[in-house]
Design an enzyme around this catalytic site. Structure first.
Site, PDB file in Angstrom:
ATOM      1  N   LYS A   1      -3.125  16.433  31.434  1.00  0.00           N
ATOM      2  CA  LYS A   1      -2.532  16.122  30.128  1.00  0.00           C
ATOM      3  C   LYS A   1      -2.198  14.635  30.131  1.00  0.00           C
ATOM      4  CE  LYS A   1       2.336  16.854  31.009  1.00  0.00           C
ATOM      5  NZ  LYS A   1       3.561  17.478  30.562  1.00  0.00           N
TER       6      LYS A   1
ATOM      7  N   LYS B   1      -0.593  28.378  38.241  1.00  0.00           N
ATOM      8  CA  LYS B   1       0.002  28.960  39.457  1.00  0.00           C
ATOM      9  C   LYS B   1       1.027  30.048  39.098  1.00  0.00           C
ATOM     10  CE  LYS B   1       2.864  26.110  41.744  1.00  0.00           C
ATOM     11  NZ  LYS B   1       4.217  26.645  41.887  1.00  0.00           N
TER      12      LYS B   1
ATOM     13  N   CYS C   1       1.912  24.036  37.119  1.00  0.00           N
ATOM     14  CA  CYS C   1       2.794  25.180  36.854  1.00  0.00           C
ATOM     15  C   CYS C   1       2.116  26.372  36.192  1.00  0.00           C
ATOM     16  CB  CYS C   1       3.972  24.736  36.006  1.00  0.00           C
ATOM     17  SG  CYS C   1       5.105  23.705  36.918  1.00  0.00           S
TER      18      CYS C   1
HETATM   19  C1  UDX Z   1       5.003  23.018  32.129  1.00  0.00           C
HETATM   20  C2  UDX Z   1       6.227  23.474  31.303  1.00  0.00           C
HETATM   21  O1  UDX Z   1       6.158  22.906  29.988  1.00  0.00           O
HETATM   22  C3  UDX Z   1       7.520  23.090  32.001  1.00  0.00           C
HETATM   23  O2  UDX Z   1       8.641  23.585  31.273  1.00  0.00           O
HETATM   24  C4  UDX Z   1       7.501  23.680  33.405  1.00  0.00           C
HETATM   25  O3  UDX Z   1       8.662  23.328  34.110  1.00  0.00           O
HETATM   26  C5  UDX Z   1       6.271  23.233  34.168  1.00  0.00           C
HETATM   27  O4  UDX Z   1       5.091  23.559  33.427  1.00  0.00           O
HETATM   28  P1  UDX Z   1       3.692  20.717  32.523  1.00  0.00           P
HETATM   29  O5  UDX Z   1       2.828  21.471  33.471  1.00  0.00           O
HETATM   30  O6  UDX Z   1       4.204  19.389  32.938  1.00  0.00           O
HETATM   31  O7  UDX Z   1       5.000  21.586  32.174  1.00  0.00           O
HETATM   32  O8  UDX Z   1       2.853  20.516  31.179  1.00  0.00           O
HETATM   33  P2  UDX Z   1       2.874  20.948  29.634  1.00  0.00           P
HETATM   34  O9  UDX Z   1       3.209  19.786  28.806  1.00  0.00           O
HETATM   35  O10 UDX Z   1       3.692  22.161  29.427  1.00  0.00           O
HETATM   36  O11 UDX Z   1       1.319  21.267  29.396  1.00  0.00           O
HETATM   37  C6  UDX Z   1       0.611  22.207  30.181  1.00  0.00           C
HETATM   38  C7  UDX Z   1      -0.841  22.325  29.774  1.00  0.00           C
HETATM   39  O12 UDX Z   1      -0.946  23.029  28.539  1.00  0.00           O
HETATM   40  C8  UDX Z   1      -1.600  21.011  29.579  1.00  0.00           C
HETATM   41  O13 UDX Z   1      -2.854  21.103  30.211  1.00  0.00           O
HETATM   42  C9  UDX Z   1      -1.738  20.893  28.074  1.00  0.00           C
HETATM   43  O14 UDX Z   1      -2.871  20.164  27.705  1.00  0.00           O
HETATM   44  C10 UDX Z   1      -1.841  22.349  27.664  1.00  0.00           C
HETATM   45  N1  UDX Z   1      -1.410  22.613  26.283  1.00  0.00           N
HETATM   46  C11 UDX Z   1      -0.105  22.437  25.914  1.00  0.00           C
HETATM   47  C12 UDX Z   1      -2.337  23.088  25.344  1.00  0.00           C
HETATM   48  O15 UDX Z   1      -3.530  23.262  25.650  1.00  0.00           O
HETATM   49  N2  UDX Z   1      -1.895  23.370  24.078  1.00  0.00           N
HETATM   50  C13 UDX Z   1      -0.609  23.210  23.680  1.00  0.00           C
HETATM   51  O16 UDX Z   1      -0.300  23.511  22.523  1.00  0.00           O
HETATM   52  C14 UDX Z   1       0.322  22.713  24.628  1.00  0.00           C
END
Ligand code: UDX
Length: 445
Positions: free
Chosen positions: A327, A269, A266
């Site tokens: 993640k 993109k 997400c």
């Molecule tokens: C995200 C949104 O949270 C969600 O609401 C949306 O619908 C889709 O995109 P997701 O892609 O599943 O969800 O993952 P998310 O838990 O949000 O993490 C995204 C990325 O950010 C990961 O690579 C994570 O490691 C990174 N991240 C997250 C950080 O580097 N630091 C943070 O503090 C939080």
């Protein structure tokens, strides 16, 4: 309610299953015969905690069916969700070919009033395109059947998707007709019972809400990663700074964890697509453009640290990688930082041993398949045998409290590079482990 969900990817499968769990009759549709056959046998294509059991149970009860025929699904459907992929096109914009192909098929197959819901993340204005496409398909058949197109973006997080869907923070629905809005309210009422979390708005606002939410979260991360680089250069510790700023309620503790960049299906993109949408409307977005640029650089932060320590030429050196998925709690490797790191290390002649609790098959067969020289190990410690350093990329729970004596024993030199700041530097210091993390300067003795 009778529901058709078109596209059995991440969003479609979770949504369809959760609607069935609430007692609706759901038919999930996909063009991929193999995928549908497997789903009928209860084999699900992704790893998501709790999903498999829920699919099996609802399928057995008859509330969750699978088919490759959209026409069949439309026979009884009152609401049809479009949840097909919107991959990134060559130019960074969302590729709508799958969404519009489904719209055409809906126009060709529908025979009564239908609420058509855009669940896929689509550029502002797509609902109008979907509407036009359905109208054109109906016209070609010589029929005129009423319908509404609604935008209902999905906010679920991988790894916690069921919980997010069953107990959402909010349900955003954009509709232009009261009839469609009512239908959506009725459908979501069981999920938003404790208090009204249903947010109604116009279609374009709902489409924009998804991009704005993801871009805001990605901005928090990139901002924090930039701060972490400044911390490192100035001798501050980003771990303290993070807590210091997060305690301000207006800022909050979430999404300010520094790291080796964000990945997933997400953020990368959607941030690029939003930039493209803005440009198409004559606006040059400065903040959003920078968010993406900072992240691209941040994915290389561990490479910079490793080469600063071991030199540019890594020939004859081995590195043990902990974590491959973008993640924890998912086998998804889309846009994962591990891909950038591993390719950069291999390009400098290093040998790679990697361990991930769930994503090794994905890596081996798909994301890193052009590198058969990578060795995947069956436990985390084996990845460290004879390695010059351990490199943590994904913060899986099983990496949080490892046996540091074991780590030391397996490594050639006691060096850890931590891309997710999981450990206490004092503890590792006491053990004589050289600990490199994000946003904290290291003073080697
Ligand atoms: C995200 C949104 O949270 C969600 O609401 C949306 O619908 C889709 O995109 P997701 O892609 O599943 O969800 O993952 P998310 O838990 O949000 O993490 C995204 C990325 O950010 C990961 O690579 C994570 O490691 C990174 N991240 C997250 C950080 O580097 N630091 C943070 O503090 C939080």
């Amino acid at each position: 309610m009778n529901i058709a969900v078109i596209g059995t990817g991440y969003v479609g499968l979770v949504s369809g299953t959760c609607f069935a769990e609430m007692g609706n009759s759901v038919i999930c549709v996909d063009v991929d015969h193999q995928k549908i056959e497997k789903l009928k046998q209860g084999i699900i294509p992704i790893y998501e905690p709790g999903l498999e059991e829920m699919v099996l149970e609802n399928h057995k009860k008859g509330d969750l069916l699978f088919t490759t025929s959209l026409k069949e699904a439309l026979k009884s459907a009152e609401v049809a969700f479009i949840a097909v992929g919107t991959p990134m096109g060559e130019d960074g914009s969302a590729d709508l070919q799958y969404v519009l192909a489904v719209a055409r098929e809906i126009g060709e197959g529908m025979d009564r009033y239908l609420v058509v819901v855009d669940k896929s993340t689509v550029p502002v204005g797509t609902a109008d395109l979907v509407k036009e496409t359905i109208l054109a398909a109906q016209k070609a058949r010589g029929v005129e059947i009423p319908f509404d197109v609604v935008s209902n973006p999905e906010f679920l997080k991988e790894g916690d998707a069921i919980n997010d869907f069953m107990k959402p923070d909010r349900v955003v629905v954009g509709a232009e007709s009261a009839r469609a809005m009512e239908k959506m309210r009725e459908l979501y009422a069981p999920f938003t019972r404790s208090h009204d979390r249903f947010i109604a708005m116009g279609v374009r606002s709902a489409e924009m809400t998804k991009y704005a939410a993801n871009a805001m979260l990605a901005t928090k991360i990139s901002f924090m990663n930039e701060i972490s680089n400044i911390c490192e250069a100035t001798g501050a510790d980003v771990n303290d700074v993070r807590v210091g700023i997060g305690s301000d309620k207006r800022i909050g503790y979430s999404f300010i964890y520094p790291g080796c960049g964000y990945g997933g299906s997400c953020f990368p993109k959607d941030v690029k697509a939003l930039e493209k949408i803005a440009l198409e409307h004559g606006i040059t977005p400065r903040v959003i453009g920078a968010v993406e640029e900072v992240n691209r650089e941040q994915k290389k932060v561990l490479v910079r640290k490793i080469t600063a320590r071991f030199g540019e030429n890594l020939q004859g050196k081995s590195f043990g990688i902990w974590g491959l998925s973008f993640k924890p709690e998912t086998d998804d490797m889309r846009e994962a930082s591990s891909i950038v790191l591993i390719k950069e290390l291999l390009a400098r002649g290093a040998t790679i041993k990697a361990y991930d609790p769930k994503a090794m098959e994905e890596a081996r067969h798909f994301y890193l398949k052009e590198h058969p020289e990578i060795l995947y190990t069956s436990n985390k410690y084996d990845a460290l045998n004879g390695a010059s350093a351990m490199v943590l990329v994904t913060e899986w729970k099983e990496f949080r409290s490892p046996d540091f004596y074991e780590i030391k024993n397996r490594l050639l030199e006691p060096v850890i590079f931590d891309g997710r700041n999981q450990y206490k530097k004092e503890r590792l210091g006491e053990m004589g482990i050289e600990y490199h993390q994000i946003g904290v300067a290291i003073h080697r003795t």
